[in-house]
Scaffold this active site. Structure first.
Site, PDB file in Angstrom:
ATOM      1  N   HIS A  63     -15.054 -12.506  -4.480  1.00  0.00           N
ATOM      2  CA  HIS A  63     -15.592 -13.790  -4.005  1.00  0.00           C
ATOM      3  C   HIS A  63     -16.991 -13.973  -4.572  1.00  0.00           C
ATOM      4  CE1 HIS A  63     -13.040 -11.736  -1.028  1.00  0.00           C
ATOM      5  NE2 HIS A  63     -12.423 -12.892  -1.021  1.00  0.00           N
ATOM      6  N   LYS A  89     -24.949  -1.391  -5.294  1.00  0.00           N
ATOM      7  CA  LYS A  89     -24.082  -2.561  -5.482  1.00  0.00           C
ATOM      8  C   LYS A  89     -24.228  -3.175  -6.878  1.00  0.00           C
ATOM      9  CE  LYS A  89     -23.189  -7.089  -3.373  1.00  0.00           C
ATOM     10  NZ  LYS A  89     -22.357  -7.419  -4.470  1.00  0.00           N
ATOM     11  N   ASP A  98      -1.815  -2.118  -4.044  1.00  0.00           N
ATOM     12  CA  ASP A  98      -3.229  -2.041  -3.662  1.00  0.00           C
ATOM     13  C   ASP A  98      -3.753  -0.642  -3.992  1.00  0.00           C
ATOM     14  OD1 ASP A  98      -2.904  -4.563  -2.559  1.00  0.00           O
ATOM     15  OD2 ASP A  98      -3.106  -3.910  -0.485  1.00  0.00           O
ATOM     16  N   LYS A 115       0.864  -1.189   0.000  1.00  0.00           N
ATOM     17  CA  LYS A 115       0.000   0.000   0.000  1.00  0.00           C
ATOM     18  C   LYS A 115       0.900   1.238   0.000  1.00  0.00           C
ATOM     19  CE  LYS A 115      -4.340  -1.385   2.089  1.00  0.00           C
ATOM     20  NZ  LYS A 115      -4.171  -2.801   1.785  1.00  0.00           N
ATOM     21  N   ARG A 128      -5.278  -5.664 -11.049  1.00  0.00           N
ATOM     22  CA  ARG A 128      -6.197  -6.392 -10.180  1.00  0.00           C
ATOM     23  C   ARG A 128      -7.508  -5.616 -10.211  1.00  0.00           C
ATOM     24  NH1 ARG A 128      -4.771  -5.681  -4.293  1.00  0.00           N
ATOM     25  NH2 ARG A 128      -3.409  -7.499  -4.460  1.00  0.00           N
ATOM     26  N   LYS A 178     -13.957  -4.621  -6.469  1.00  0.00           N
ATOM     27  CA  LYS A 178     -15.130  -3.727  -6.406  1.00  0.00           C
ATOM     28  C   LYS A 178     -14.785  -2.425  -5.690  1.00  0.00           C
ATOM     29  CE  LYS A 178     -18.472  -7.495  -6.617  1.00  0.00           C
ATOM     30  NZ  LYS A 178     -19.592  -8.212  -5.969  1.00  0.00           N
TER      31      LYS A 178
HETATM   32  P1  FDA Z   1     -19.339  -9.080  -2.585  1.00  0.00           P
HETATM   33  O1  FDA Z   1     -19.153  -8.053  -1.531  1.00  0.00           O
HETATM   34  O2  FDA Z   1     -20.518  -8.985  -3.484  1.00  0.00           O
HETATM   35  O3  FDA Z   1     -19.311 -10.494  -1.891  1.00  0.00           O
HETATM   36  C1  FDA Z   1     -19.594 -11.689  -2.583  1.00  0.00           C
HETATM   37  C2  FDA Z   1     -19.621 -12.814  -1.562  1.00  0.00           C
HETATM   38  O4  FDA Z   1     -18.309 -12.996  -1.022  1.00  0.00           O
HETATM   39  C3  FDA Z   1     -20.487 -12.532  -0.343  1.00  0.00           C
HETATM   40  O5  FDA Z   1     -21.817 -12.899  -0.570  1.00  0.00           O
HETATM   41  C4  FDA Z   1     -19.804 -13.369   0.715  1.00  0.00           C
HETATM   42  O6  FDA Z   1     -20.174 -14.728   0.576  1.00  0.00           O
HETATM   43  C5  FDA Z   1     -18.361 -13.267   0.351  1.00  0.00           C
HETATM   44  N1  FDA Z   1     -17.662 -12.182   1.074  1.00  0.00           N
HETATM   45  C6  FDA Z   1     -17.236 -11.012   0.552  1.00  0.00           C
HETATM   46  N2  FDA Z   1     -16.583 -10.291   1.483  1.00  0.00           N
HETATM   47  C7  FDA Z   1     -16.620 -11.016   2.617  1.00  0.00           C
HETATM   48  C8  FDA Z   1     -16.108 -10.810   3.929  1.00  0.00           C
HETATM   49  N3  FDA Z   1     -15.442  -9.711   4.267  1.00  0.00           N
HETATM   50  N4  FDA Z   1     -16.332 -11.775   4.865  1.00  0.00           N
HETATM   51  C9  FDA Z   1     -16.990 -12.912   4.545  1.00  0.00           C
HETATM   52  N5  FDA Z   1     -17.492 -13.164   3.307  1.00  0.00           N
HETATM   53  C10 FDA Z   1     -17.311 -12.226   2.364  1.00  0.00           C
HETATM   54  N6  FDA Z   1     -10.346  -3.267  -2.312  1.00  0.00           N
HETATM   55  C11 FDA Z   1      -9.770  -2.061  -2.537  1.00  0.00           C
HETATM   56  O7  FDA Z   1     -10.430  -1.048  -2.401  1.00  0.00           O
HETATM   57  N7  FDA Z   1      -8.459  -1.988  -2.908  1.00  0.00           N
HETATM   58  C12 FDA Z   1      -7.698  -3.088  -3.088  1.00  0.00           C
HETATM   59  O8  FDA Z   1      -6.529  -2.979  -3.447  1.00  0.00           O
HETATM   60  C13 FDA Z   1      -8.292  -4.356  -2.855  1.00  0.00           C
HETATM   61  N8  FDA Z   1      -7.576  -5.490  -2.975  1.00  0.00           N
HETATM   62  C14 FDA Z   1      -8.204  -6.711  -2.903  1.00  0.00           C
HETATM   63  C15 FDA Z   1      -7.489  -7.882  -3.140  1.00  0.00           C
HETATM   64  C16 FDA Z   1      -8.150  -9.100  -3.165  1.00  0.00           C
HETATM   65  C17 FDA Z   1      -7.359 -10.344  -3.465  1.00  0.00           C
HETATM   66  C18 FDA Z   1      -9.543  -9.147  -2.925  1.00  0.00           C
HETATM   67  C19 FDA Z   1     -10.289 -10.438  -3.006  1.00  0.00           C
HETATM   68  C20 FDA Z   1     -10.229  -8.017  -2.623  1.00  0.00           C
HETATM   69  C21 FDA Z   1      -9.583  -6.793  -2.578  1.00  0.00           C
HETATM   70  N9  FDA Z   1     -10.245  -5.621  -2.253  1.00  0.00           N
HETATM   71  C22 FDA Z   1      -9.637  -4.410  -2.462  1.00  0.00           C
HETATM   72  C23 FDA Z   1     -11.581  -5.700  -1.610  1.00  0.00           C
HETATM   73  C24 FDA Z   1     -12.704  -5.603  -2.625  1.00  0.00           C
HETATM   74  O9  FDA Z   1     -12.740  -4.311  -3.169  1.00  0.00           O
HETATM   75  C25 FDA Z   1     -14.066  -5.926  -1.986  1.00  0.00           C
HETATM   76  O10 FDA Z   1     -14.316  -5.015  -0.954  1.00  0.00           O
HETATM   77  C26 FDA Z   1     -14.158  -7.323  -1.401  1.00  0.00           C
HETATM   78  O11 FDA Z   1     -13.525  -8.266  -2.217  1.00  0.00           O
HETATM   79  C27 FDA Z   1     -15.630  -7.766  -1.244  1.00  0.00           C
HETATM   80  O12 FDA Z   1     -16.273  -7.766  -2.473  1.00  0.00           O
HETATM   81  P2  FDA Z   1     -16.553  -9.056  -3.387  1.00  0.00           P
HETATM   82  O13 FDA Z   1     -16.043  -8.731  -4.734  1.00  0.00           O
HETATM   83  O14 FDA Z   1     -15.986 -10.279  -2.777  1.00  0.00           O
HETATM   84  O15 FDA Z   1     -18.104  -9.138  -3.568  1.00  0.00           O
END
Ligand code: FDA
Length: 308
Positions: A229, A198, A130, A96, A181, A184
């Site tokens: 995820h 969302k 990041d 970061k 990368r 969201k």
């Molecule tokens: P969404 O929020 O729609 O979740 C989909 C499903 O995933 C949920 O229904 C649940 O099952 C599961 N899930 C998601 N988050 C969970 C949690 N915290 N606990 C338990 N279950 C959960 N953001 C950013 O601003 N800058 C960055 O550099 C990064 N880097 C980064 C690296 C990696 C490898 C990942 C996976 C994520 C990031 N993020 C990030 C975070 C990203 O922006 C986002 O906030 C999270 O991934 C949650 O969003 P999803 O895409 O998983 O979808």
């Protein structure tokens, strides 16, 4: 509402000091954090690699307040690169920029980031930057562009909730440096800068990935690390790649340590390159609070764990 509150609390230094010194909170945070030491992170990375998963290690920290703190973070990353090489683990690292002094002095931050990227290059490792809050987006991309003049082993994250991201991705593709990368976005942003709904954030993530998988973008070297995820979006990318005959070398999936382990393993077992973001270190509080904000249902789980 709750999401914004949790993100606001993630920035409170007083709470950070209380939480990180409280053993029950440390125990609970371990769901998302490999441990406080580099050795614990290496042990987790080793376990994940044995399961067929890839990793990227992140030394926790952000918003440092002095050049000496930034230097200490740089040294921690250099130590992690040496340790990974000694251990023979093919892990990447994720950094970061506010941890390396972005808010103190841009040139100091560049020098710290460059030292890390240069050492990573010597060891054949990749560094992912990041993306933090919108106050840092432009400076992060500027610094990334500067690094890419001399280094190829570095990429950056882009957040689909920001309206500006499409133009950023287009410009990085055009420059031939779109190793991105796509996620969201995890910070609290105003509706003037980011989609408040969302469903729009999800749709934007798909649009950005599709843009990067266009033939012209791939010819220009675009590489997608889809960090989510969200099973629906993961399925979409796999189907899109299949129908457009996109080689698996053009993309990978990324997920966070401790989140949807079942899905991580399933993807890896199916042969998809799946990289797990493994954070470690004592400054876990803001990272942990963002994980709570993403899924407020976690609050109940953690409240029970704390009380039990
Ligand atoms: P969404 O929020 O729609 O979740 C989909 C499903 O995933 C949920 O229904 C649940 O099952 C599961 N899930 C998601 N988050 C969970 C949690 N915290 N606990 C338990 N279950 C959960 N953001 C950013 O601003 N800058 C960055 O550099 C990064 N880097 C980064 C690296 C990696 C490898 C990942 C996976 C994520 C990031 N993020 C990030 C975070 C990203 O922006 C986002 O906030 C999270 O991934 C949650 O969003 P999803 O895409 O998983 O979808």
């Amino acid at each position: 509402m709750l999401r914004s509150l949790l993100i606001a609390l993630s920035r409170r230094r007083g709470l950070q000091e209380l939480a990180t010194a409280w053993p029950p909170a440390q125990r609970v945070a371990r769901r998302f954090v490999a441990g406080e030491s580099l050795e614990q992170a290496l042990a987790v990375a080793r376990q994940l690699h044995a399961l067929g998963l890839q990793t990227t290690l992140n030394y926790l920290g952000e918003d440092v307040r002095s050049p000496s703190e930034a230097l200490a973070c740089r040294e921690a990353y250099l130590a992690s690169l040496e340790a990974l090489a000694r251990a023979g683990l093919p892990s990447h690292i994720s950094i970061k920029l506010t941890q390396l002094g972005l808010d103190l002095d841009g040139d100091l931050c560049y020098a710290n980031a460059e030292a890390i990227v240069a050492r990573a290059a010597e060891h054949g490792r990749f560094v992912r930057i990041d993306m933090e809050s919108s106050a840092h987006t432009q400076r992060t991309l500027d610094l990334y562009r500067r690094l890419r003049v001399a280094y190829r082993n570095v990429g950056v994250a882009i957040q689909s909730y920001l309206y500006r991201s499409r133009a950023d991705v287009e410009s990085l593709i055009e420059q031939g440096i779109a190793n991105l990368r796509l996620c969201k976005g995890a910070y609290a942003e105003p509706p003037s800068l980011a989609y408040p709904e969302k469903r729009d954030v999800d749709a934007s993530l798909i649009r950005l990935a599709a843009l990067m998988l266009q033939p012209a973008a791939r010819v220009a070297g675009a590489y997608v690390a889809l960090a989510t995820h969200d099973e629906r979006i993961i399925r979409w990318l796999r189907a899109y790649a299949y129908h457009h005959e996109i080689p698996s070398t053009a993309y990978e999936f990324q997920m966070l340590y401790g989140v949807r382990r079942d899905l991580q393993q399933r993807l890896a077992d199916e042969g998809a390159c799946t990289r797990i973001y493994v954070p470690y270190g004592a400054h876990w509080y803001p990272y942990f609070m963002r994980r709570l904000a993403e899924r407020p249902a976690n609050l109940i789980f953690f409240a029970k764990a704390l009380l039990g």
